[in-house]
Design a protein around this motif. Sequence first.
Motif, PDB file in Angstrom:
ATOM      1  N   VAL A 208      53.522  63.122   1.121  1.00  0.00           N
ATOM      2  CA  VAL A 208      52.468  63.540   0.196  1.00  0.00           C
ATOM      3  C   VAL A 208      53.044  63.767  -1.201  1.00  0.00           C
ATOM      4  O   VAL A 208      53.947  64.590  -1.384  1.00  0.00           O
ATOM      5  CB  VAL A 208      51.796  64.837   0.695  1.00  0.00           C
ATOM      6  CG1 VAL A 208      50.656  65.246  -0.235  1.00  0.00           C
ATOM      7  CG2 VAL A 208      51.285  64.661   2.120  1.00  0.00           C
ATOM      8  N   ASN A 209      52.522  63.010  -2.169  1.00  0.00           N
ATOM      9  CA  ASN A 209      52.957  63.125  -3.568  1.00  0.00           C
ATOM     10  C   ASN A 209      54.479  63.017  -3.720  1.00  0.00           C
ATOM     11  O   ASN A 209      55.066  63.607  -4.623  1.00  0.00           O
ATOM     12  CB  ASN A 209      52.469  64.445  -4.184  1.00  0.00           C
ATOM     13  CG  ASN A 209      50.981  64.424  -4.489  1.00  0.00           C
ATOM     14  OD1 ASN A 209      50.340  63.384  -4.430  1.00  0.00           O
ATOM     15  ND2 ASN A 209      50.415  65.583  -4.792  1.00  0.00           N
ATOM     16  N   GLY A 210      55.116  62.275  -2.804  1.00  0.00           N
ATOM     17  CA  GLY A 210      56.547  62.080  -2.885  1.00  0.00           C
ATOM     18  C   GLY A 210      57.373  63.321  -2.646  1.00  0.00           C
ATOM     19  O   GLY A 210      58.586  63.317  -2.897  1.00  0.00           O
ATOM     20  N   GLN A 211      56.755  64.396  -2.112  1.00  0.00           N
ATOM     21  CA  GLN A 211      57.455  65.666  -1.970  1.00  0.00           C
ATOM     22  C   GLN A 211      57.304  66.331  -0.609  1.00  0.00           C
ATOM     23  O   GLN A 211      58.229  66.975  -0.124  1.00  0.00           O
ATOM     24  CB  GLN A 211      56.939  66.679  -3.005  1.00  0.00           C
ATOM     25  CG  GLN A 211      57.000  66.235  -4.444  1.00  0.00           C
ATOM     26  CD  GLN A 211      56.347  67.254  -5.345  1.00  0.00           C
ATOM     27  OE1 GLN A 211      56.786  68.406  -5.451  1.00  0.00           O
ATOM     28  NE2 GLN A 211      55.263  66.852  -5.997  1.00  0.00           N
ATOM     29  N   HIS A 212      56.114  66.210  -0.026  1.00  0.00           N
ATOM     30  CA  HIS A 212      55.787  66.990   1.158  1.00  0.00           C
ATOM     31  C   HIS A 212      55.518  66.102   2.370  1.00  0.00           C
ATOM     32  O   HIS A 212      55.276  64.897   2.253  1.00  0.00           O
ATOM     33  CB  HIS A 212      54.550  67.864   0.903  1.00  0.00           C
ATOM     34  CG  HIS A 212      54.631  68.672  -0.352  1.00  0.00           C
ATOM     35  ND1 HIS A 212      55.641  69.564  -0.600  1.00  0.00           N
ATOM     36  CD2 HIS A 212      53.810  68.712  -1.437  1.00  0.00           C
ATOM     37  CE1 HIS A 212      55.440  70.129  -1.782  1.00  0.00           C
ATOM     38  NE2 HIS A 212      54.340  69.622  -2.311  1.00  0.00           N
ATOM     39  N   ASP A 213      55.528  66.748   3.531  1.00  0.00           N
ATOM     40  CA  ASP A 213      55.251  66.084   4.802  1.00  0.00           C
ATOM     41  C   ASP A 213      53.817  66.395   5.205  1.00  0.00           C
ATOM     42  O   ASP A 213      53.399  67.563   5.179  1.00  0.00           O
ATOM     43  CB  ASP A 213      56.233  66.620   5.852  1.00  0.00           C
ATOM     44  CG  ASP A 213      56.248  65.769   7.104  1.00  0.00           C
ATOM     45  OD1 ASP A 213      55.774  64.621   7.035  1.00  0.00           O
ATOM     46  OD2 ASP A 213      56.710  66.251   8.148  1.00  0.00           O
ATOM     47  N   GLY A 214      53.038  65.374   5.563  1.00  0.00           N
ATOM     48  CA  GLY A 214      51.644  65.585   5.947  1.00  0.00           C
ATOM     49  C   GLY A 214      51.260  64.746   7.143  1.00  0.00           C
ATOM     50  O   GLY A 214      52.014  63.861   7.570  1.00  0.00           O
ATOM     51  N   LEU A 215      50.070  65.004   7.677  1.00  0.00           N
ATOM     52  CA  LEU A 215      49.604  64.296   8.869  1.00  0.00           C
ATOM     53  C   LEU A 215      48.107  64.063   8.797  1.00  0.00           C
ATOM     54  O   LEU A 215      47.334  64.956   8.432  1.00  0.00           O
ATOM     55  CB  LEU A 215      49.931  65.121  10.126  1.00  0.00           C
ATOM     56  CG  LEU A 215      49.469  64.540  11.462  1.00  0.00           C
ATOM     57  CD1 LEU A 215      50.271  63.289  11.821  1.00  0.00           C
ATOM     58  CD2 LEU A 215      49.597  65.580  12.578  1.00  0.00           C
ATOM     59  N   ILE A 216      47.703  62.840   9.151  1.00  0.00           N
ATOM     60  CA  ILE A 216      46.280  62.522   9.348  1.00  0.00           C
ATOM     61  C   ILE A 216      46.077  62.419  10.851  1.00  0.00           C
ATOM     62  O   ILE A 216      46.634  61.522  11.493  1.00  0.00           O
ATOM     63  CB  ILE A 216      45.887  61.184   8.688  1.00  0.00           C
ATOM     64  CG1 ILE A 216      46.379  61.114   7.246  1.00  0.00           C
ATOM     65  CG2 ILE A 216      44.368  60.992   8.733  1.00  0.00           C
ATOM     66  CD1 ILE A 216      46.289  59.723   6.647  1.00  0.00           C
ATOM     67  N   TYR A 217      45.316  63.332  11.430  1.00  0.00           N
ATOM     68  CA  TYR A 217      45.114  63.293  12.876  1.00  0.00           C
ATOM     69  C   TYR A 217      44.341  62.041  13.270  1.00  0.00           C
ATOM     70  O   TYR A 217      43.496  61.556  12.522  1.00  0.00           O
ATOM     71  CB  TYR A 217      44.380  64.553  13.351  1.00  0.00           C
ATOM     72  CG  TYR A 217      45.294  65.746  13.458  1.00  0.00           C
ATOM     73  CD1 TYR A 217      46.081  65.942  14.597  1.00  0.00           C
ATOM     74  CD2 TYR A 217      45.402  66.664  12.419  1.00  0.00           C
ATOM     75  CE1 TYR A 217      46.939  67.029  14.692  1.00  0.00           C
ATOM     76  CE2 TYR A 217      46.261  67.750  12.500  1.00  0.00           C
ATOM     77  CZ  TYR A 217      47.026  67.926  13.649  1.00  0.00           C
ATOM     78  OH  TYR A 217      47.890  68.991  13.740  1.00  0.00           O
ATOM     79  N   ILE A 218      44.646  61.520  14.447  1.00  0.00           N
ATOM     80  CA  ILE A 218      44.101  60.247  14.905  1.00  0.00           C
ATOM     81  C   ILE A 218      42.583  60.228  14.903  1.00  0.00           C
ATOM     82  O   ILE A 218      41.956  59.219  14.600  1.00  0.00           O
ATOM     83  CB  ILE A 218      44.664  59.883  16.311  1.00  0.00           C
ATOM     84  CG1 ILE A 218      44.490  58.390  16.592  1.00  0.00           C
ATOM     85  CG2 ILE A 218      44.068  60.756  17.391  1.00  0.00           C
ATOM     86  CD1 ILE A 218      45.415  57.493  15.823  1.00  0.00           C
ATOM     87  N   GLU A 219      41.968  61.391  15.199  1.00  0.00           N
ATOM     88  CA  GLU A 219      40.504  61.445  15.242  1.00  0.00           C
ATOM     89  C   GLU A 219      39.879  61.383  13.854  1.00  0.00           C
ATOM     90  O   GLU A 219      38.658  61.225  13.716  1.00  0.00           O
ATOM     91  CB  GLU A 219      40.024  62.716  15.968  1.00  0.00           C
ATOM     92  CG  GLU A 219      40.478  64.023  15.351  1.00  0.00           C
ATOM     93  CD  GLU A 219      41.755  64.552  15.972  1.00  0.00           C
ATOM     94  OE1 GLU A 219      41.959  65.778  15.937  1.00  0.00           O
ATOM     95  OE2 GLU A 219      42.543  63.745  16.507  1.00  0.00           O
TER      96      GLU A 219
END
Length: 275
Positions: A164-175
Amino acid sequence: MELGQYNTLTILRETDPGLYLGDAEENEVLLPHKYKPQQYAIGDAIEVFVYRDNEARLIATTLTPKAVVGEFAYLRCSQQTSHGAFMEWGIEKDLFVPFKEQARKMNPGSWYTVYIYIDPKTERLVGSSKTKKYLSNENITLKKYDKVDILITHITERGANAIVNGQHDGLIYIENIFEDIRSGDRLPAYVKKIRPDNKIDLLLQQEGYRSIEPNAEFLLEELEMAGGFLAVTDKSDPETIKELLGMSKKSFKKALGSLYKARKVKIEEDGISLT
């Protein structure tokens, strides 16, 4: 003159190997003839990317790398040697990834998310697929609904992991994934939630009432391209809606309701049509 970055430099002189460029501090770098512009004059300013060649000499190029120092990129491995892997990244010299910086062994022809940095010992540009150590979720200034830029790193049964924005770790859940996305995709996304442990939940569409207008416009465009009729209604099953329009049934119903209230569509028994 910044190594691994774009620099705007001045053309100082022309020699047999190419053009010599300089900065305000009298640093010089060679731009080989094959990269020189078609038209130029001594004293012109030119934007170039600066890196080191195989002999550790500074070289300039007008080619565009897929990322610069401090950024992440999704790159193809060109070869694996006894010292490490080499990645294609848009310039003549491949990016070196030492064995110690490989999250798992890299195979030629495969693609990997790589962070680019300057090796403090050799002062050469190198990469690392151990991306987690270059990300931090400690000091997050983002909030719910914020629009962000993401790079999809890998997709699992749980969802799509993203930088995320080259800085953070993020997740889009499959649903919450309603379109075809793949590792290496760079996309806009929206913050759904910042969890108590600072993990970032993402959405590819704006949430709630914020998404109605963009989805309504999209639905209207799909209707127009389909000749004014789509064989789908608010009673269609979610899979049919997702396959046809790439959105959830909930988002579809909100978009349809918005268009219906604006009297732009008619809801019929076997589908929806433009008024």
